[in-house]
Design a protein around this motif. Sequence first.
Motif, PDB file in Angstrom:
ATOM      1  N   MET A  64      -5.018  14.933 -10.153  1.00 35.42           N
ATOM      2  CA  MET A  64      -6.307  14.479  -9.633  1.00 35.42           C
ATOM      3  C   MET A  64      -6.106  13.594  -8.399  1.00 35.42           C
ATOM      4  O   MET A  64      -6.838  13.698  -7.428  1.00 35.42           O
ATOM      5  CB  MET A  64      -7.099  13.701 -10.692  1.00 35.42           C
ATOM      6  N   LEU A  65      -5.082  12.766  -8.434  1.00 37.84           N
ATOM      7  CA  LEU A  65      -4.784  11.911  -7.285  1.00 37.84           C
ATOM      8  C   LEU A  65      -4.394  12.764  -6.079  1.00 37.84           C
ATOM      9  O   LEU A  65      -4.826  12.490  -4.961  1.00 37.84           O
ATOM     10  CB  LEU A  65      -3.677  10.917  -7.631  1.00 37.84           C
ATOM     11  N   VAL A  66      -3.612  13.805  -6.303  1.00 37.23           N
ATOM     12  CA  VAL A  66      -3.233  14.713  -5.217  1.00 37.23           C
ATOM     13  C   VAL A  66      -4.483  15.315  -4.577  1.00 37.23           C
ATOM     14  O   VAL A  66      -4.617  15.346  -3.353  1.00 37.23           O
ATOM     15  CB  VAL A  66      -2.283  15.834  -5.716  1.00 37.23           C
ATOM     16  N   ALA A  67      -5.421  15.773  -5.396  1.00 41.35           N
ATOM     17  CA  ALA A  67      -6.659  16.369  -4.865  1.00 41.35           C
ATOM     18  C   ALA A  67      -7.419  15.354  -4.017  1.00 41.35           C
ATOM     19  O   ALA A  67      -7.935  15.691  -2.939  1.00 41.35           O
ATOM     20  CB  ALA A  67      -7.534  16.872  -6.012  1.00 41.35           C
ATOM     21  N   ARG A  68      -7.478  14.121  -4.469  1.00 37.13           N
ATOM     22  CA  ARG A  68      -8.195  13.091  -3.711  1.00 37.13           C
ATOM     23  C   ARG A  68      -7.454  12.717  -2.422  1.00 37.13           C
ATOM     24  O   ARG A  68      -8.074  12.431  -1.409  1.00 37.13           O
ATOM     25  CB  ARG A  68      -8.444  11.875  -4.586  1.00 37.13           C
ATOM     26  N   MET A  69      -6.129  12.727  -2.475  1.00 34.21           N
ATOM     27  CA  MET A  69      -5.354  12.472  -1.256  1.00 34.21           C
ATOM     28  C   MET A  69      -5.547  13.602  -0.253  1.00 34.21           C
ATOM     29  O   MET A  69      -5.667  13.356   0.944  1.00 34.21           O
ATOM     30  CB  MET A  69      -3.864  12.328  -1.601  1.00 34.21           C
ATOM     31  N   GLN A  70      -5.577  14.849  -0.741  1.00 37.32           N
ATOM     32  CA  GLN A  70      -5.787  15.995   0.150  1.00 37.32           C
ATOM     33  C   GLN A  70      -7.155  15.901   0.820  1.00 37.32           C
ATOM     34  O   GLN A  70      -7.296  16.176   2.014  1.00 37.32           O
ATOM     35  CB  GLN A  70      -5.651  17.307  -0.620  1.00 37.32           C
ATOM     36  N   VAL A  94      10.864   5.963  -0.049  1.00 38.04           N
ATOM     37  CA  VAL A  94      10.426   6.044  -1.442  1.00 38.04           C
ATOM     38  C   VAL A  94       9.594   4.810  -1.739  1.00 38.04           C
ATOM     39  O   VAL A  94       9.955   3.707  -1.341  1.00 38.04           O
ATOM     40  CB  VAL A  94      11.643   6.073  -2.400  1.00 38.04           C
ATOM     41  N   GLY A  95       8.484   4.996  -2.428  1.00 38.30           N
ATOM     42  CA  GLY A  95       7.659   3.860  -2.815  1.00 38.30           C
ATOM     43  C   GLY A  95       6.950   4.127  -4.125  1.00 38.30           C
ATOM     44  O   GLY A  95       6.733   5.279  -4.505  1.00 38.30           O
ATOM     45  N   VAL A  96       6.628   3.035  -4.824  1.00 35.79           N
ATOM     46  CA  VAL A  96       5.868   3.138  -6.066  1.00 35.79           C
ATOM     47  C   VAL A  96       4.391   2.962  -5.723  1.00 35.79           C
ATOM     48  O   VAL A  96       4.015   1.988  -5.050  1.00 35.79           O
ATOM     49  CB  VAL A  96       6.305   2.071  -7.092  1.00 35.79           C
ATOM     50  N   ILE A  97       3.575   3.898  -6.154  1.00 31.15           N
ATOM     51  CA  ILE A  97       2.134   3.836  -5.894  1.00 31.15           C
ATOM     52  C   ILE A  97       1.583   2.567  -6.545  1.00 31.15           C
ATOM     53  O   ILE A  97       1.836   2.329  -7.734  1.00 31.15           O
ATOM     54  CB  ILE A  97       1.417   5.073  -6.467  1.00 31.15           C
ATOM     55  N   PRO A  98       0.853   1.746  -5.781  1.00 28.31           N
ATOM     56  CA  PRO A  98       0.271   0.541  -6.376  1.00 28.31           C
ATOM     57  C   PRO A  98      -0.569   0.891  -7.608  1.00 28.31           C
ATOM     58  O   PRO A  98      -1.377   1.824  -7.579  1.00 28.31           O
ATOM     59  CB  PRO A  98      -0.588  -0.033  -5.254  1.00 28.31           C
ATOM     60  N   MET A  99      -0.359   0.140  -8.687  1.00 27.99           N
ATOM     61  CA  MET A  99      -0.987   0.456  -9.968  1.00 27.99           C
ATOM     62  C   MET A  99      -2.511   0.520  -9.869  1.00 27.99           C
ATOM     63  O   MET A  99      -3.132   1.395 -10.460  1.00 27.99           O
ATOM     64  CB  MET A  99      -0.561  -0.549 -11.036  1.00 27.99           C
ATOM     65  N   MET A 100      -3.115  -0.381  -9.127  1.00 26.80           N
ATOM     66  CA  MET A 100      -4.573  -0.399  -9.002  1.00 26.80           C
ATOM     67  C   MET A 100      -5.067   0.884  -8.331  1.00 26.80           C
ATOM     68  O   MET A 100      -6.010   1.516  -8.798  1.00 26.80           O
ATOM     69  CB  MET A 100      -5.029  -1.618  -8.191  1.00 26.80           C
ATOM     70  N   ASP A 101      -4.412   1.288  -7.246  1.00 20.30           N
ATOM     71  CA  ASP A 101      -4.823   2.507  -6.533  1.00 20.30           C
ATOM     72  C   ASP A 101      -4.594   3.742  -7.396  1.00 20.30           C
ATOM     73  O   ASP A 101      -5.390   4.673  -7.381  1.00 20.30           O
ATOM     74  CB  ASP A 101      -4.065   2.635  -5.211  1.00 20.30           C
ATOM     75  N   TYR A 102      -3.513   3.737  -8.165  1.00 23.04           N
ATOM     76  CA  TYR A 102      -3.231   4.861  -9.062  1.00 23.04           C
ATOM     77  C   TYR A 102      -4.284   4.929 -10.157  1.00 23.04           C
ATOM     78  O   TYR A 102      -4.857   5.986 -10.432  1.00 23.04           O
ATOM     79  CB  TYR A 102      -1.829   4.713  -9.669  1.00 23.04           C
ATOM     80  N   GLY A 103      -4.556   3.799 -10.772  1.00 22.03           N
ATOM     81  CA  GLY A 103      -5.531   3.748 -11.866  1.00 22.03           C
ATOM     82  C   GLY A 103      -6.935   4.136 -11.419  1.00 22.03           C
ATOM     83  O   GLY A 103      -7.682   4.792 -12.152  1.00 22.03           O
ATOM     84  N   MET A 104      -7.293   3.753 -10.189  1.00 23.43           N
ATOM     85  CA  MET A 104      -8.622   4.066  -9.652  1.00 23.43           C
ATOM     86  C   MET A 104      -8.648   5.448  -8.991  1.00 23.43           C
ATOM     87  O   MET A 104      -9.682   5.880  -8.509  1.00 23.43           O
ATOM     88  CB  MET A 104      -9.038   3.006  -8.619  1.00 23.43           C
ATOM     89  N   MET A 105      -7.470   6.106  -8.955  1.00 25.69           N
ATOM     90  CA  MET A 105      -7.357   7.422  -8.303  1.00 25.69           C
ATOM     91  C   MET A 105      -7.887   7.352  -6.862  1.00 25.69           C
ATOM     92  O   MET A 105      -8.634   8.221  -6.406  1.00 25.69           O
ATOM     93  CB  MET A 105      -8.088   8.509  -9.094  1.00 25.69           C
ATOM     94  N   ASN A 106      -7.485   6.291  -6.142  1.00 31.39           N
ATOM     95  CA  ASN A 106      -7.943   6.063  -4.783  1.00 31.39           C
ATOM     96  C   ASN A 106      -7.054   6.837  -3.805  1.00 31.39           C
ATOM     97  O   ASN A 106      -6.071   6.314  -3.281  1.00 31.39           O
ATOM     98  CB  ASN A 106      -7.934   4.560  -4.467  1.00 31.39           C
ATOM     99  N   GLY A 107      -7.417   8.090  -3.580  1.00 40.71           N
ATOM    100  CA  GLY A 107      -6.626   8.968  -2.725  1.00 40.71           C
ATOM    101  C   GLY A 107      -6.457   8.461  -1.310  1.00 40.71           C
ATOM    102  O   GLY A 107      -5.386   8.585  -0.722  1.00 40.71           O
TER     103      GLY A 107
END
Length: 107
Positions: free
Chosen positions: A18-24, A80-93
């Motif tokens: 779902m995050l990939v779709a929002r990033m796209q 390489v980076g770790v996606i910030p937890m807040m952005d991941y949790g909110m699916m903020n693409g």
Amino acid sequence: MGMKRIMLACAAGMSTSMLVARMQKAAQEKGLDTEIFAVPASEARSRIEQEPVDVLLLGPQVMYMEAEFKKKLESKGIPVGVIPMMDYGMMNGAKVLDFAENLVRGQ
């Protein structure tokens, strides 16, 4: 920025779809030429060998793998980076896309 390949790696590769779709969608809105895809972390190493990427983003659930990936990919110039937890949790693409762009630029 040219064509950029962004790989996301997470525990199983499913929660990130779902995050990939929002990033796209965010990349499309910005007019960026990107290929964004997700894989299970267990497959990330072999996928990078087969298909070079410009940046590797790790889901928060596999953040423990960050040092290992950084060590392996540093010589290839792949950030390489770790996606910030807040952005991941909110699916903020849009925010995760910005994060990836900044890593590629070395910021």
